[in-house]
Design a protein around this motif. Sequence first.
Motif, PDB file in Angstrom:
ATOM      1  N   GLN A 179     -71.413  15.699 107.930  1.00  0.00           N
ATOM      2  CA  GLN A 179     -69.993  15.972 107.779  1.00  0.00           C
ATOM      3  C   GLN A 179     -69.360  16.391 109.103  1.00  0.00           C
ATOM      4  O   GLN A 179     -68.193  16.084 109.373  1.00  0.00           O
ATOM      5  N   GLY A 183     -66.239  14.751 110.850  1.00  0.00           N
ATOM      6  CA  GLY A 183     -65.135  15.614 111.246  1.00  0.00           C
ATOM      7  C   GLY A 183     -64.764  15.438 112.706  1.00  0.00           C
ATOM      8  O   GLY A 183     -63.577  15.454 113.067  1.00  0.00           O
ATOM      9  N   SER A 184     -65.775  15.249 113.566  1.00  0.00           N
ATOM     10  CA  SER A 184     -65.496  15.017 114.981  1.00  0.00           C
ATOM     11  C   SER A 184     -64.712  13.733 115.174  1.00  0.00           C
ATOM     12  O   SER A 184     -63.763  13.680 115.972  1.00  0.00           O
ATOM     13  N   SER A 187     -61.132  14.255 114.210  1.00  0.00           N
ATOM     14  CA  SER A 187     -60.394  15.172 115.075  1.00  0.00           C
ATOM     15  C   SER A 187     -59.882  14.503 116.342  1.00  0.00           C
ATOM     16  O   SER A 187     -59.022  15.049 117.035  1.00  0.00           O
TER      17      SER A 187
END
Length: 274
Positions: A179, A183-184, A187
């Motif tokens: 995850q 998420g990276s 972002s």
Amino acid sequence: MQTEVVGGGGVRLGVRVVGAEQSRPIVFVHGWAQSSLAFSPQLADPGLAERYRLVAVDLRGHGTSDVPVEGYDDPGLWAADLAAVLEFAGAPAIVVAWSYGGLVLTDYLRVHGTEGIAGIVLAGAITELGRGRPGGKVGQAMRAALPDALSEDIAVALPALTTLCDGMASRPVPGALAQALLGSCLSVPPAVRAALFRREVDSADVLAAVDVPALVIHGTEDAVVDVSAGEYAAGKIVGARGRWFQGVGHLPFVEEAAEFTSALRQFAGGLLAR
């Protein structure tokens, strides 16, 4: 410790630091749409931290770093970014470059040569970019993700990025890390994700001029960066050693963290002995 350095054009770059300031530095450079968090297994390894100063940078436009509007196609800025990190780390350093991080490293080599570098480790890395360039050949997972992964429409980008992250490893990775990888990706602004591909890079001469020890590590099942890209770099760098991790995908430092870290320790120890 989390801190920052100032890179090319005044861009602030986030860096994570572990280990004693007086120790030989190892600098970690992550890949496209990722962050320094990818190297968490190495930053948490007591055997590395006790002997080396570990410095993991967030590239411009990624993680905790500034997100400039332009400059992602400028090799001089990428070179300046890495130069700033090396100066902070305390050169000469060992540079571990993963995926797109290999391009950032070759940008530095193109401008500065191996000044401030004791050795390089290419991990699932590309060293070239553009159609038909062998050092930049990508795998099925990356081809399948593009161009949707660059879209500003979350309904289009999210499935593509999820599929890409799922395809990074050839075996299941811890859920929290999986995850974090996704998420990276999310972002990093879509405009940045796209801008990173808007350049042509040929690095044959740059690789051939490398005059420090080099280790190329690549998973044989890498579906993001084809293993042939690693073979190409290993063949161009005089004296480079290749380590092909059998059955491993694009995350050798996660999928086989112990083996990867052991190889890194051995490589770094050899440099210290010299």
